[in-house]
Scaffold this motif. Structure first.
Motif, PDB file in Angstrom:
ATOM      1  N   ASP A   1     -54.337  22.460  22.763  1.00  0.00           N
ATOM      2  CA  ASP A   1     -54.759  22.618  21.394  1.00  0.00           C
ATOM      3  C   ASP A   1     -53.831  23.003  20.174  1.00  0.00           C
ATOM      4  OD1 ASP A   1     -56.184  23.966  19.081  1.00  0.00           O
ATOM      5  OD2 ASP A   1     -57.870  24.469  20.256  1.00  0.00           O
ATOM      6  N   ALA A   2     -53.650  22.186  19.339  1.00  0.00           N
ATOM      7  CA  ALA A   2     -52.525  22.447  18.332  1.00  0.00           C
ATOM      8  C   ALA A   2     -52.545  23.883  17.883  1.00  0.00           C
ATOM      9  CB  ALA A   2     -52.845  21.450  17.202  1.00  0.00           C
ATOM     10  N   TYR A   3     -53.715  24.483  17.714  1.00  0.00           N
ATOM     11  CA  TYR A   3     -53.701  25.933  17.112  1.00  0.00           C
ATOM     12  C   TYR A   3     -53.227  26.863  18.063  1.00  0.00           C
ATOM     13  CZ  TYR A   3     -55.934  29.631  14.590  1.00  0.00           C
ATOM     14  OH  TYR A   3     -56.150  30.710  14.124  1.00  0.00           O
ATOM     15  N   HIS A   4     -53.016  26.572  19.335  1.00  0.00           N
ATOM     16  CA  HIS A   4     -52.646  27.582  20.176  1.00  0.00           C
ATOM     17  C   HIS A   4     -51.225  27.381  20.580  1.00  0.00           C
ATOM     18  CE1 HIS A   4     -56.430  29.273  20.737  1.00  0.00           C
ATOM     19  NE2 HIS A   4     -57.002  28.082  21.159  1.00  0.00           N
ATOM     20  N   VAL A   5     -50.352  25.993  20.593  1.00  0.00           N
ATOM     21  CA  VAL A   5     -49.490  25.647  21.327  1.00  0.00           C
ATOM     22  C   VAL A   5     -48.325  25.398  20.145  1.00  0.00           C
ATOM     23  CG1 VAL A   5     -50.486  25.122  23.360  1.00  0.00           C
ATOM     24  CG2 VAL A   5     -49.892  23.158  21.524  1.00  0.00           C
ATOM     25  N   TRP A   6     -48.723  25.252  18.853  1.00  0.00           N
ATOM     26  CA  TRP A   6     -47.824  24.531  17.956  1.00  0.00           C
ATOM     27  C   TRP A   6     -46.426  25.499  17.562  1.00  0.00           C
ATOM     28  CZ3 TRP A   6     -46.034  26.984  13.336  1.00  0.00           C
ATOM     29  CH2 TRP A   6     -46.807  28.032  13.077  1.00  0.00           C
ATOM     30  N   TRP A   7     -46.646  26.882  17.914  1.00  0.00           N
ATOM     31  CA  TRP A   7     -45.475  27.741  17.728  1.00  0.00           C
ATOM     32  C   TRP A   7     -44.389  27.661  18.988  1.00  0.00           C
ATOM     33  CZ3 TRP A   7     -44.837  31.177  21.627  1.00  0.00           C
ATOM     34  CH2 TRP A   7     -45.974  31.188  22.613  1.00  0.00           C
ATOM     35  N   ASP A   8     -44.812  27.234  20.102  1.00  0.00           N
ATOM     36  CA  ASP A   8     -44.132  27.467  21.437  1.00  0.00           C
ATOM     37  C   ASP A   8     -42.676  26.527  21.300  1.00  0.00           C
ATOM     38  OD1 ASP A   8     -43.125  27.298  24.032  1.00  0.00           O
ATOM     39  OD2 ASP A   8     -44.902  26.884  24.778  1.00  0.00           O
ATOM     40  N   PRO A   9     -41.645  27.247  21.550  1.00  0.00           N
ATOM     41  CA  PRO A   9     -40.264  26.584  21.515  1.00  0.00           C
ATOM     42  C   PRO A   9     -40.047  25.600  22.681  1.00  0.00           C
ATOM     43  CG  PRO A   9     -39.936  28.913  21.906  1.00  0.00           C
ATOM     44  CD  PRO A   9     -41.562  28.710  21.461  1.00  0.00           C
ATOM     45  N   ASP A  10     -40.963  25.768  23.431  1.00  0.00           N
ATOM     46  CA  ASP A  10     -40.618  24.780  24.865  1.00  0.00           C
ATOM     47  C   ASP A  10     -41.682  23.713  24.827  1.00  0.00           C
ATOM     48  OD1 ASP A  10     -38.595  26.440  25.965  1.00  0.00           O
ATOM     49  OD2 ASP A  10     -40.180  27.852  26.817  1.00  0.00           O
ATOM     50  N   LEU A  11     -42.413  23.567  23.614  1.00  0.00           N
ATOM     51  CA  LEU A  11     -43.567  22.546  23.710  1.00  0.00           C
ATOM     52  C   LEU A  11     -43.447  21.192  24.013  1.00  0.00           C
ATOM     53  CD1 LEU A  11     -46.379  22.447  22.908  1.00  0.00           C
ATOM     54  CD2 LEU A  11     -45.619  21.957  20.388  1.00  0.00           C
ATOM     55  N   ALA A  12     -41.960  20.666  23.488  1.00  0.00           N
ATOM     56  CA  ALA A  12     -41.869  19.354  23.840  1.00  0.00           C
ATOM     57  C   ALA A  12     -41.526  19.286  25.290  1.00  0.00           C
ATOM     58  CB  ALA A  12     -40.466  18.857  22.967  1.00  0.00           C
TER      59      ALA A  12
END
Ligand code: ZN
Length: 277
Positions: free
Chosen positions: A181-192
């Motif tokens: 969910d974009a709302y929950h994960v967008w901030w995560d520096p390890d997202l990619a």
């Protein structure tokens, strides 16, 4: 990759976006009429429109059911209450099966009342999902663990990053994946790197936007394009990881979108999907 969100067939509407004002059968009709390709109901709507009937209606109109919201909420103060939650999740699996839903979304739950034992709550989540997994596999209903933004760790979900959700998936084996969910994960520096790790375990992709300022922790999500999330870049990562499903709009917005005509909200979802998702 598409360079824009594309036709509404690639869009799905999570019914929460419309503020629970229409019955599910009316929403399914309104979604299909616009050429939108999917719908994701909430369990509360299945009292009025039973899962098998809603599933048949969606199928007849060519709609996918991109998920059922929601199972989870596993941590509880007593063993009896934890068993009751597991039983409720088994009923949710059966409903998802009757709907022919692509997954059952799990909002896993936070701290039991009066507890400060976050590690203990997380262990209850792992145990709870494991207890439901045989039913889910037998029903061919994948369980989608949805990591929630850490601001919900106490009351909604103590699984807060994609890495943590994927560690659970690794431990549990087949039949479990993640809802991104974009709302929950967008901030995560390890997202990619975590999306790449997730690969074909991405079972659902939810979109909305993060408003600045956000006035309510739960009920002030933005329409895509009204906030600060780079949704196109995120979709590129999600699709790059192998996800080929729909973008599901899920907006909790008590003071704005839930006060507007649901027909208008659906039209705006289609337009924003085309331009910013
Ligand atoms: Zn979501």
């Amino acid at each position: 990759m598409r360079d824009f969100g594309g036709p509404p067939a690639l869009l799905s509407i999570n019914t929460a976006t419309l503020g629970y004002r229409w019955p599910l059968d009316r929403i399914i009709d309104a979604v299909a009429r616009r050429g939108i390709g999917g719908v994701a109901p909430w369990r509360r709507e299945l009292d009025a429109v039973p899962a098998a009937r809603a599933g048949a209606q969606a199928r007849a109109l060519g709609l996918s059911v991109t998920g059922l919201c929601r199972g989870g909420m596993f941590p509880a103060a007593t063993a009896a209450e934890r068993r009751a939650r597991i039983d409720d999740n088994r009923r949710a699996v059966a409903e998802a099966h009757d709907l022919d839903a692509a997954c059952l979304v799990l909002v896993v739950g936070g701290l039991p009342e009066g507890s400060r034992d976050l590690a203990g709550a997380r262990a209850m989540v792992a145990d709870g999902i494991a207890a439901v997994l045989d039913d889910a596999r037998a029903a061919a209903v994948p369980l989608a663990i949805e990591p929630l933004h850490p601001m919900y760790a106490a009351d909604r979900a103590c699984v807060n990053t994609l890495a943590q959700a994927l560690d659970l998936c690794d431990a549990l084996g087949t039949g479990v994946g993640v809802a991104v969910d974009a709302y929950h994960v967008w901030w995560d520096p390890d997202l990619a790197s975590q999306l790449a790790r997730a690969g074909d375990r991405i079972l659902a992709y939810h979109v909305c936007d993060w408003l600045v300022p956000t006035r309510d922790l739960l009920l002030d999500r933005g329409m895509m394009g009204d906030g600060v999330i780079d949704l196109k870049a995120l979709r590129a990562l999600v699709e790059g990881a192998g996800y080929a499903g729909r973008s599901e709009v899920e907006i909790f917005s008590a003071e704005n979108w839930w006060k507007r005509d649901p027909d208008e909200v659906l039209d705006v979802c289609v337009a924003r999907h085309r331009t910013v998702v």
